[in-house]
Design a protein around this motif. Structure first.
Motif, short mmCIF file in Angstrom:
data_model
loop_
_atom_site.label_atom_id
_atom_site.label_comp_id
_atom_site.label_asym_id
_atom_site.label_seq_id
_atom_site.Cartn_x
_atom_site.Cartn_y
_atom_site.Cartn_z
N MET A 281 6.85 -17.81 1.90
CA MET A 281 5.79 -16.82 1.84
C MET A 281 6.25 -15.68 0.93
N VAL A 282 5.52 -15.50 -0.17
CA VAL A 282 5.83 -14.45 -1.13
C VAL A 282 4.89 -13.28 -0.87
N VAL A 283 5.46 -12.09 -0.71
CA VAL A 283 4.66 -10.91 -0.46
C VAL A 283 4.81 -9.98 -1.66
N ASP A 284 3.70 -9.77 -2.37
CA ASP A 284 3.74 -8.95 -3.57
C ASP A 284 3.87 -7.46 -3.19
N MET A 285 3.70 -6.58 -4.15
CA MET A 285 4.14 -5.20 -4.01
C MET A 285 3.41 -4.39 -2.94
N ASP A 286 2.28 -4.88 -2.42
CA ASP A 286 1.59 -4.10 -1.40
C ASP A 286 2.28 -4.09 -0.05
N TRP A 287 3.42 -4.75 0.07
CA TRP A 287 4.18 -4.63 1.32
C TRP A 287 4.67 -3.18 1.50
N HIS A 288 4.89 -2.49 0.37
CA HIS A 288 5.34 -1.09 0.46
C HIS A 288 4.19 -0.17 0.06
N ARG A 289 4.37 1.09 0.27
CA ARG A 289 3.34 2.06 -0.09
C ARG A 289 3.20 2.12 -1.61
N THR A 290 1.97 2.16 -2.06
CA THR A 290 1.69 2.21 -3.50
C THR A 290 0.80 3.40 -3.83
N ASP A 291 0.97 4.49 -3.12
CA ASP A 291 0.13 5.67 -3.31
C ASP A 291 0.13 6.12 -4.77
N GLY A 292 -1.06 6.36 -5.31
CA GLY A 292 -1.19 6.85 -6.67
C GLY A 292 -1.29 5.76 -7.72
N LEU A 293 -1.15 4.50 -7.32
CA LEU A 293 -1.22 3.42 -8.29
C LEU A 293 -2.63 3.27 -8.85
N SER A 308 5.00 4.63 -14.12
CA SER A 308 3.73 4.67 -13.40
C SER A 308 4.00 4.79 -11.91
N VAL A 309 3.35 5.73 -11.30
CA VAL A 309 3.53 5.96 -9.86
C VAL A 309 2.95 4.77 -9.09
N GLY A 310 3.66 4.37 -8.03
CA GLY A 310 3.15 3.35 -7.13
C GLY A 310 3.83 2.00 -7.25
N TRP A 311 4.50 1.76 -8.38
CA TRP A 311 5.13 0.46 -8.56
C TRP A 311 6.40 0.33 -7.72
N THR A 312 7.25 1.34 -7.75
CA THR A 312 8.50 1.29 -7.00
C THR A 312 8.25 1.70 -5.55
N GLY A 313 8.85 0.97 -4.63
CA GLY A 313 8.72 1.33 -3.22
C GLY A 313 9.60 0.48 -2.34
N TYR A 314 10.07 1.10 -1.25
CA TYR A 314 10.94 0.42 -0.28
C TYR A 314 10.52 0.72 1.15
N THR A 315 9.50 1.53 1.32
CA THR A 315 9.04 1.90 2.66
C THR A 315 7.80 1.09 3.00
N TRP A 316 7.84 0.39 4.11
CA TRP A 316 6.72 -0.47 4.51
C TRP A 316 5.41 0.32 4.60
N ASN A 317 4.35 -0.30 4.15
CA ASN A 317 3.02 0.26 4.36
C ASN A 317 2.59 -0.10 5.78
N ARG A 318 2.76 0.85 6.68
CA ARG A 318 2.54 0.54 8.10
C ARG A 318 1.07 0.52 8.49
N SER A 319 0.20 0.87 7.56
CA SER A 319 -1.22 0.64 7.84
C SER A 319 -1.55 -0.85 7.71
N LEU A 320 -0.76 -1.55 6.92
CA LEU A 320 -0.93 -3.01 6.80
C LEU A 320 0.05 -3.76 7.70
N PHE A 321 1.27 -3.23 7.82
CA PHE A 321 2.30 -3.90 8.61
C PHE A 321 2.89 -2.90 9.61
#
Length: 900
Positions: A281-293, A308-321
């Motif tokens: 299972m491959v999870v693309d970049m929306d696993w982390h927060r992408t605010d401002g993308l 570009s803001v939003g590409w780099t991230g290491y903190t889980w998007n807890r609204s999705l996960f």
């Protein structure tokens, strides 16, 4: 997901780190290790210094005879030569080959069995006036001097196919440059290693610049047309092509989409509901927060690093996960491996959860973001220790890297950031994980073959893209980059495609999936568009059936594929390779770019153009020898071009006559859990062969140092008899099953008159069952199912066939085409009148054989006679002239092999 930016480079500095090396470098087959040996990571050392016996030094010139076909040539004015491993060459400590050295009239001559090198001593830097390498008994012969152009180079590979339709960039129109590979029709290649970085001697070797910027460090490969030798020599000195874990050869699901926990669970449940195998299972970049993308350039925000803001991230998007650890554990419970996407260019911004600890460790205050620098060992240690390793411990199995930013490192210009990230992530996983190391990133240049798997990027959804990928993937084997993973089905529609036409073409997608099943990695992916849905169950029932059968076929082939992966590690010959490796003197082997060898025994020519009248007509060059056409069930003589037609569910695959192919039974759904306990041995008619089937623990680095097993299988299969021997398994590895159950399959078999296993007669059974043999009418396959027994015993199967004059060769194709014609006619027939009896019975041959295989000869003869009458039978019916004509054409194609 691609950022669609140019290729990047980064610089490396010497490390004070104390992390152990785990570079994937050369290894040789070792004696089988005890299965009781612990499974700690293997740590092969880099051996940059060559054996002294291989070195010839004359002042500022040094020559190292690495193999009879490979000589290193160094010139350093101060005489300070390089013994440290380089980015490309990590293992120069090779066995010393036989060679002679003599000096006449100030000219040094070094001669091996294959090459003669001469150099005028004291004449300075290498140039065409003082250095020469000639071939000895090689074909083609050559006489090389520095600066000679290398004509006929067969290419290597490229970092990405982002925004390419086929080999053309949709914005610039430029052709994709695959660079130079190791192989050339001229018979030689020079790899200039003068500018590459070196590895330090630290416990975790780090990159360092060479002390001499003007020195020369050249590697001359002279091999004639023995391409396999060149690849083997390179693998020995530059490092082996590592085996991916077994699960990597299963099906990967990937889509750029903001999945939620619930949606991901529903997706996995749907795979189970529709009986579809899945391993990754491959999870693309929306696993982390992408605010401002933002995709709109007018609204793109830039951070302090210009990214570009939003590409780099290491903190889980807890609204999705909301509870990512629980989801990852659930996925593991479903037998799935998980990878997350990383775009690390923006470093560690202040809004990351790990920022306080990271900033403190880096000595940064005031809330400033931590800049990214992969060449800084301090940054890398903290990156793993504070940010990435906790995610790994939570359940991330490996990382999908997607570096696409600035060209050079800010610390040490000139070294590819892509290359260095591949090394850092791969070697870190080797040292910290008990499981086999694997990464998923882009090609970074020569030497990057040691770090699989490649992500080829965002290709355009088009037939040209599909048509180009077989050539692109096979050619990459010329630099040992044998594990490209493509966005199967294409990534995005070109912007010039009208919105109304931005829908997946089911035929194109099926053909792409079929190529994927016969390519190194099978991974679907697509852009973030609501209409780009590639779940197989979203297609029509007939398309879904083809997709499911294609994925099933991939899983059945896993033992053959895994054996080929071991061969790639041992020999340097990748699983998917061009035809000229085996037929270097055949012009067609170079000209035929849409075909390739998949392992040692399968020739594949994917369908890469739309069908007409329900079939795709494909021109296929068959190399010399005899081949078994798996679609038609017939033996074909090679050394010529043949024309074949393929329906949507059919794949152009030809197997060497007499080959044996190890497979899994249809019940296998997870490759990480599969082993060699249940094996199907498919023996093909037309000759004899001996092959070895490979097995190991599947997800351990111990395959490098002896924990593996081979089983030798021999076969001889002709019209009168098939004799298959499965020899005792040799070797050991942790978790190896003590016994195994073997099934022998004989496609295009005549009816057996006698079957024995180790001298004991077996009886025919109505259904395939242990201790008996069965004949399947629809596939014309005899199968012998042998009860489980100790794997250290030998199995001898002998099948004698009844004498027959009936034509079974090609019967499979005739059966399928008649069924197609009758199915078509049924849909045109006017009720209530029934079809003529001959028409109905002609379509039932497979079932008739299933019921009475002992009548195979009579049924085949009756079928052939019936087919001869079908067109005339329908012509006497009340069908319309158009229906009669079309049916007659379909029936004619049964014999001449092409729909008219």
């Amino acid at each position: 997901m691609s950022h669609r930016a140019p290729a990047m480079l980064a610089r490396m500095v010497k490390s004070r780190a104390t992390l152990p090396l785990l570079l994937a470098c050369a290894s040789v087959l070792a004696p089988a290790a005890s299965a009781q040996q612990p499974t700690q990571p293997v740590q092969p050392a880099m051996q940059g210094q060559a054996s002294q016996g291989a070195v010839v030094e004359r002042g500022p010139a040094r020559f190292t005879v690495l193999t009879p076909h490979l000589i290193r040539m160094e010139w350093a004015e101060n005489g300070r030569f390089v013994d440290a491993p380089s980015q490309v060459f990590v293992n120069r400590a090779q066995p010393v080959p036989a060679y002679t050295v003599r000096t006449r009239s100030g000219v040094l001559e070094i001669q091996t069995d294959a090459l003669t090198l001469t150099y005028r001593i004291g004449s300075g830097r290498f140039d065409k006036s003082n250095l020469r390498v000639r071939s000895r008994r090689l074909k083609p012969a050559f006489d090389w001097h520095p600066g000679d152009p290398e004509s006929g180079n067969l290419g290597g590979t490229a970092r990405t196919v982002d925004r390419y339709s086929g080999d053309r960039h949709i914005d610039s129109g430029e052709k994709l440059d695959l660079g130079q590979g190791l192989l050339s029709r001229a018979g030689w290649h020079v790899l200039d290693d003068s500018a590459s970085f070196l590895f330090s001697s630290d416990p975790w070797p780090w990159a360092q610049k060479r002390a001499c910027a003007d020195c020369q460090d050249l590697y001359f490969f002279g091999y004639g047309h023995d391409y396999r030798r060149a690849l083997s020599d390179y693998a020995s000195v530059a490092g082996r092509e590592p085996m991916p874990p077994r699960y990597a050869f299963g099906y990967w699901w990937s889509r750029y989409w903001n999945y939620s926990d619930r949606e991901m669970r529903e997706l996995v449940n749907d795979f189970e509901r529709y009986r579809l195998p899945l391993d990754v299972m491959v999870v693309d970049m929306d696993w982390h927060r992408t605010d401002g993308l933002s995709w709109d350039e007018r609204h793109v925000q830039r951070d302090v690093f210009g990214q570009s803001v939003g590409w780099t991230g290491y903190t889980w998007n807890r609204s999705l996960f909301p509870e990512p650890g629980k989801l990852l554990a659930w996925l593991h419970g479903k037998g799935l491996k998980t990878t997350l996407n990383l775009h690390p260019a923006s470093g560690i911004p202040s809004d990351e959860e790990t920022y306080p600890a990271f900033a403190k460790a880096m000595g940064i205050t005031g809330g400033a973001p931590v800049p990214f620098e992969a060449a800084d060992p301090r940054f890398v240690r903290n990156w793993f220790d504070i940010t990435l390793d906790p995610l790994t411990r939570a359940g991330v199995d490996f990382w999908w890297l997607d570096w696409q930013q600035w060209a050079d490192s800010k610390a040490m210009p000139g070294l590819s950031n892509t290359w260095w990230l591949n090394y850092v992530f791969y070697s870190h996983m080797q040292r910290t994980e008990a499981e086999r190391a694997m990464i998923y990133h882009r090609w970074g240049g020569m030497g990057n073959h040691r770090y699989q798997i490649g992500f080829s990027g965002d290709s355009v959804i088009s037939w040209p893209s599909l048509a180009y990928q077989p050539y692109f993937t096979a050619t990459a084997s010329n630099v040992l980059y044998g594990y490209w993973s493509h966005d199967i089905g294409g990534h995005f529609f070109a912007e010039t495609t009208p919105v109304s036409e931005r829908q997946i073409d089911p035929e194109l997608y099926v053909r792409w999936m079929q190529f994927g099943a016969f390519s190194p990695i099978l991974r679907t992916h697509s852009a973030k568009e609501a209409g780009l849905r590639k779940e197989p169950w979203r297609f029509s029932p007939d398309v879904f059936a083809v997709l499911r059968d294609t994925i099933d076929q991939r899983y059945r082939m896993a033992p053959y594929i895994y054996t080929a992966a071991r061969q790639a590690y041992d020999s340097g010959v990748s699983i998917m390779r061009p035809l000229y490796y085996d037929w270097p003197e055949e012009a067609h082997a170079y000209q035929t770019t849409g075909e390739y060898m998949f392992g040692d025994d399968m020739l594949v020519a994917p369908v890469t153009a739309p069908m007409k009248d329900g079939v795709a007509n494909v021109s296929i060059w068959l190399p010399p020898g005899r081949w078994y056409d798996t679609n038609r069930g017939e033996l074909v003589s090679g050394g010529r071009t043949v024309e074949r037609d393929y329906r949507l569910e059919e794949i152009p695959v030809f197997v060497r006559a007499g080959a044996v192919v190890p497979m899994y039974p249809e019940s296998v759904r997870k490759l990480q859990k599969a082993d060699d306990r249940n094996i199907v041995v498919r023996a093909y008619p037309g000759g004899e062969a001996e092959r070895r089937m490979y097995a190991d623990a599947g997800d351990s680095e111990r395959y490098r140092d002896g924990q593996y097993a081979f089983t030798t299988i021999t076969s001889r299969y002709d019209d009168r008899r098939a004799a298959i021997t499965v020899r005792p398994r040799e070797g050991r590895y942790v978790g190896m099953a003590p016994d195994r159950q073997i099934t022998i399959e004989l496609p295009s078999a005549r009816f057996p008159s006698r079957v024995t296993v180790n001298g004991r007669p077996y009886d025919r059974t109505e259904q395939a069952s242990q201790g008996g043999w069965h004949y399947a009418g629809d596939t014309l396959t005899a199968s012998i199912t042998i009860p489980a027994q100790a794997a250290d015993t030998e199995i001898n199967v002998v099948v004698d066939f009844a004498d027959s004059s009936a034509r079974i060769d090609g019967l499979l194709y005739r059966m399928k085409r008649v069924r197609t014609a009758v199915d078509w006619l049924k849909n045109q027939w006017e009720p209530p009148a029934p079809l003529p009896d001959d028409v109905s019975l002609a379509a039932e041959l497979g079932q008739l054989i299933e019921y009475h295989p002992e009548r195979l000869d009579q049924l085949m003869q009756a079928f052939d006679a019936r087919v001869e009458r079908l067109a005339a039978t329908v012509s006497r019916s009340r069908a319309t002239p158009e229906v009669k004509a079309r049916f007659a054409a379909l029936i004619a194609s049964v014999n001449d092999g092409a729909v008219r």
